[in-house]
Design a protein around this motif. Structure first.
Motif, mmCIF file in Angstrom:
data_model
loop_
_atom_site.group_PDB
_atom_site.id
_atom_site.type_symbol
_atom_site.label_atom_id
_atom_site.label_comp_id
_atom_site.label_asym_id
_atom_site.label_seq_id
_atom_site.Cartn_x
_atom_site.Cartn_y
_atom_site.Cartn_z
ATOM 1 N N VAL A 30 0.821 -1.209 0.000
ATOM 2 C CA VAL A 30 0.000 0.000 0.000
ATOM 3 C C VAL A 30 0.854 1.257 0.000
ATOM 4 C CG1 VAL A 30 -1.664 1.345 1.341
ATOM 5 C CG2 VAL A 30 -1.991 -1.111 1.063
ATOM 6 N N GLU A 31 1.918 1.299 0.806
ATOM 7 C CA GLU A 31 2.737 2.506 0.870
ATOM 8 C C GLU A 31 3.445 2.758 -0.460
ATOM 9 O OE1 GLU A 31 5.461 4.827 4.053
ATOM 10 O OE2 GLU A 31 5.988 2.718 3.744
ATOM 11 N N GLY A 32 3.886 1.720 -1.126
ATOM 12 C CA GLY A 32 4.509 1.896 -2.428
ATOM 13 C C GLY A 32 3.503 2.323 -3.475
ATOM 14 N N TYR A 33 2.290 1.800 -3.390
ATOM 15 C CA TYR A 33 1.248 2.106 -4.369
ATOM 16 C C TYR A 33 0.763 3.545 -4.246
ATOM 17 C CZ TYR A 33 -2.955 1.371 -7.217
ATOM 18 O OH TYR A 33 -3.926 1.442 -8.188
ATOM 19 N N GLN A 437 -2.099 -6.972 1.103
ATOM 20 C CA GLN A 437 -2.512 -7.365 -0.232
ATOM 21 C C GLN A 437 -4.005 -7.112 -0.445
ATOM 22 O OE1 GLN A 437 -0.419 -8.347 -2.692
ATOM 23 N NE2 GLN A 437 -2.221 -8.131 -4.011
ATOM 24 N N HIS A 438 -4.790 -7.318 0.616
ATOM 25 C CA HIS A 438 -6.225 -7.061 0.531
ATOM 26 C C HIS A 438 -6.486 -5.577 0.254
ATOM 27 C CE1 HIS A 438 -10.537 -7.310 1.563
ATOM 28 N NE2 HIS A 438 -10.336 -6.143 2.168
ATOM 29 N N LEU A 440 -4.446 -3.464 -1.033
ATOM 30 C CA LEU A 440 -3.905 -3.118 -2.347
ATOM 31 C C LEU A 440 -4.919 -3.459 -3.441
ATOM 32 C CD1 LEU A 440 -1.471 -2.062 -3.951
ATOM 33 C CD2 LEU A 440 -0.632 -4.422 -4.060
ATOM 34 N N THR A 441 -5.531 -4.630 -3.334
ATOM 35 C CA THR A 441 -6.563 -5.024 -4.303
ATOM 36 C C THR A 441 -7.750 -4.068 -4.246
ATOM 37 O OG1 THR A 441 -5.916 -7.352 -4.085
ATOM 38 C CG2 THR A 441 -8.096 -6.884 -5.019
ATOM 39 N N ALA A 442 -8.162 -3.718 -3.027
ATOM 40 C CA ALA A 442 -9.274 -2.776 -2.871
ATOM 41 C C ALA A 442 -8.926 -1.423 -3.469
ATOM 42 C CB ALA A 442 -9.624 -2.634 -1.392
ATOM 43 N N SER A 443 -7.667 -1.016 -3.336
ATOM 44 C CA SER A 443 -7.224 0.267 -3.882
ATOM 45 C C SER A 443 -7.346 0.280 -5.406
ATOM 46 C CB SER A 443 -5.774 0.541 -3.477
ATOM 47 O OG SER A 443 -5.642 0.580 -2.070
ATOM 48 N N LYS A 444 -6.977 -0.813 -6.032
ATOM 49 C CA LYS A 444 -7.059 -0.875 -7.493
ATOM 50 C C LYS A 444 -8.511 -0.888 -7.969
ATOM 51 C CE LYS A 444 -2.540 -3.023 -8.074
ATOM 52 N NZ LYS A 444 -1.748 -4.142 -8.617
ATOM 53 N N LEU A 445 -9.374 -1.554 -7.219
ATOM 54 C CA LEU A 445 -10.796 -1.540 -7.569
ATOM 55 C C LEU A 445 -11.381 -0.132 -7.405
ATOM 56 C CD1 LEU A 445 -12.002 -4.887 -5.935
ATOM 57 C CD2 LEU A 445 -11.742 -4.389 -8.377
#
Length: 560
Positions: A30-33, A437-438, A440-445
């Motif tokens: 998340v921090e990298g994203y 990871q959860h 991160l996936t939510a962030s992309k959605l």
């Protein structure tokens, strides 16, 4: 557009998407994203900050604004240098030391969760609609060039931007912004060069400037104090100052930029870059619009640049009247050209006024014949010049520059919307304990969802007048209230959570009343920023003094 122009555009779009995918390295957390692991150099952050302001809205809307009214729009930015200095000394160290993902996390640490949530909600709603307008500008260009329906052109721009922003995160956005700045500045410089060349084939450049000055288009500063006038020295220094403080200090799309910097000093340097460079860049854009006006003094322009409804008007009951206007327009243009060449100032101004009157009559006929009361002409001026007057190859460069401005500016806003959604709402209120990871996936959605929402808004934003004004009008409805609550949070220890929350409610209520009440709607939108901030501070402090002060706790650990 010729084959070479299309090739330039195609190569650019493919390159941007490829580079965005390549930049996805290091975004598996998340921090990298969201924050690029707080590792970006100051110059890249500074260019990224400026790139969000040099959007396609700027290239299309500001040039059209300058064509119509001249350089006076630059007064909006007079408060920018002072705003950057203030922010460098205040919010930049606060946010960096607090190690937050969003600006609104700090409000919970200082006040409470409802203040944080309300501030973040204001940002999400306001920024989502502004993003739609940002996307509408290049859609206007492409629909004019290709004769495509607006939804098709919106998707053609949105899809590549959503792809690389979703996969690459803030790193893809930031490094795309760096490339965008060079492409946009190069494209605008080429446009100005072509304009000057075309003008000086007819008259000397000094004579051209005299003609622009005679119409008032070179008047950049107006010292008259009138809250009904949008662009004056005072509205820029006061209203514009508060707009810039709000935008760069409270808007997550900007705060997130300097949170990616390596240190407090590098974040400060990135903001100060805008303080020195933004006004000259804005003058370059505005000058191009003024030069387009001068160029068309000696070349025949269309009666209306927005030709969307030509066929419908020609087949309607007022077709004969419209055709007569076109004949009158040709006569008026010839008279204006002759007067400009002879340097007959009186005849020139009279014929120019006649040209304006004919255009106003033509626009009124279009509105009546089509029922489209939002019909406007200003956003089509520069695209028309690009596609009809620039040489082969440079047309493609300019369209690529508009693509660049649209996708990079929109990508940053899209990434910020996803950040606030996940950090301030999803992780804070709904799923509080899950894997990285959860999230991160939510962030992309969330990124994809906000991108699609912005596309819908863009389809309705293209005909709301000058796009650059539409963006600032949207922002001015809530920016002042956001700024007010951060003033309470950072500059006073006496403010309480209750005072901050209800102060923000009062600020929004007053600004919306001022903006839409028939008695106060004539007040220029730049003043809404000052009004909102003052109301929040006054109401917030009044409520705070009626109760015991909150205990202030600003943690420096991981954000909640």
């Amino acid at each position: 557009m010729r084959t070479l122009d299309w090739l330039v555009v195609f190569v650019y779009v493919v390159w941007i998407v490829y580079d965005g995918l390549r930049r996805s390295k290091g975004t598996d957390k998340v921090e990298g994203y969201f924050l690029a692991n707080r590792s970006l150099p100051w110059w890249a952050v500074g260019l990224s900050v400026m790139a969000t302001q040099m959007s396609a809205v700027t290239m299309v809307g500001t040039t059209g604004q300058a064509y119509a009214t001249g350089l006076r729009f630059v007064q909006l930015y007079f408060g920018l240098p002072l705003a950057m200095i203030i922010l460098s000394l205040t919010v930049v160290p606060f946010f960096h030391r607090a190690k937050v993902y969003t600006a609104y996390e700090y409000l919970e640490r200082r006040f409470d969760v409802r203040t944080r949530s309300l501030a973040s909600l204001l940002f999400l709603v306001g920024r989502a609609f502004s993003l739609g307008v940002t996307l509408a500008a290049p859609a206007v260009v492409m629909s004019t060039i290709l004769d495509w329906q607006l939804p098709v052109t919106v998707l053609a721009i949105c899809v590549p931007m959503i792809i690389y922003t979703t996969i690459g995160g803030v790193q893809a956005v930031a490094w795309t912004d760096v490339k965008q700045m060079f492409i946009v500045v190069g494209g605008m410089t080429a446009a100005v060069t072509i304009l000057i060349y075309g003008i000086t084939r007819e008259v000397s450049f000094g004579h051209a400037l005299e003609l622009a000055g005679a119409t008032g288009r070179l008047k950049a500063i107006d010292f008259k104090f009138d809250v009904r006038e949008t662009y004056t020295f005072w509205s820029g220094m006061l209203g514009g100052l508060f707009l810039m403080l709000s935008y760069f200090g409270c808007d997550q799309s900007q705060v997130q930029r300097y949170l990616t910097a390596k240190s407090i000093d590098e974040a400060r340097h990135s903001l100060l870059m805008s303080a020195y460079v933004k006004i000259p860049l804005q003058l370059l854009i505005l000058t191009s619009g003024v030069l387009v006006f001068v160029f068309y003094l000696f070349q025949t322009p269309p009666m209306l640049f927005n030709r969307t409804y030509d066929a419908q008007v020609a087949a309607g009951p007022r077709a004969a009247e419209y055709a007569r206007l076109e004949q009158d327009f040709g006569v008026a243009i010839a008279a204006r050209r002759d007067a400009a060449t002879r340097d007959d100032r009186g005849a020139f101004l009279a014929s120019d006024a006649r040209v304006k009157d004919i255009r106003a009559e033509a626009a009124a006929i279009v509105k009546q014949a089509t029922g489209d009361e939002r019909y406007n002409d200003v956003n089509y001026v520069f695209p028309t010049f690009i596609t009809t007057r620039m040489p082969i190859g440079l047309v493609g460069l300019m369209i690529a520059a508009i693509f660049a401005a649209a996708m990079s500016a929109s990508g940053g806003e899209l990434n910020a919307l996803a950040t606030a959604t996940i950090i301030d709402f999803y992780r804070r209120h709904f799923v509080t304990t899950a894997s990285d990871q959860h999230y991160l996936t939510a962030s992309k959605l969330a990124t994809v969802s906000w991108g699609l929402f912005a596309c819908v808004v863009a389809m309705f934003a293209a005909n709301q007048g000058s796009l650059i004004e539409v963006v600032n009008r949207y922002g001015s409805l809530y920016y002042g209230s956001l700024l007010g609550v951060f003033i309470l949070a950072i500059l006073t220890r006496r403010a309480t959570a209750r005072g901050a929350f209800w102060g923000m409610i009062a600020g929004m209520t007053v600004v919306l009343t001022v903006a839409f009440s028939p008695w106060t709607s004539s007040i220029a939108f730049l003043w809404h920023n000052l009004i909102g901030a003052v109301v929040v501070v006054v109401v917030g402090m009044a409520i705070s003094y009626t109760q015991q002060p909150d205990r202030i706790v600003v943690k420096s650990g991981q954000p909640g």
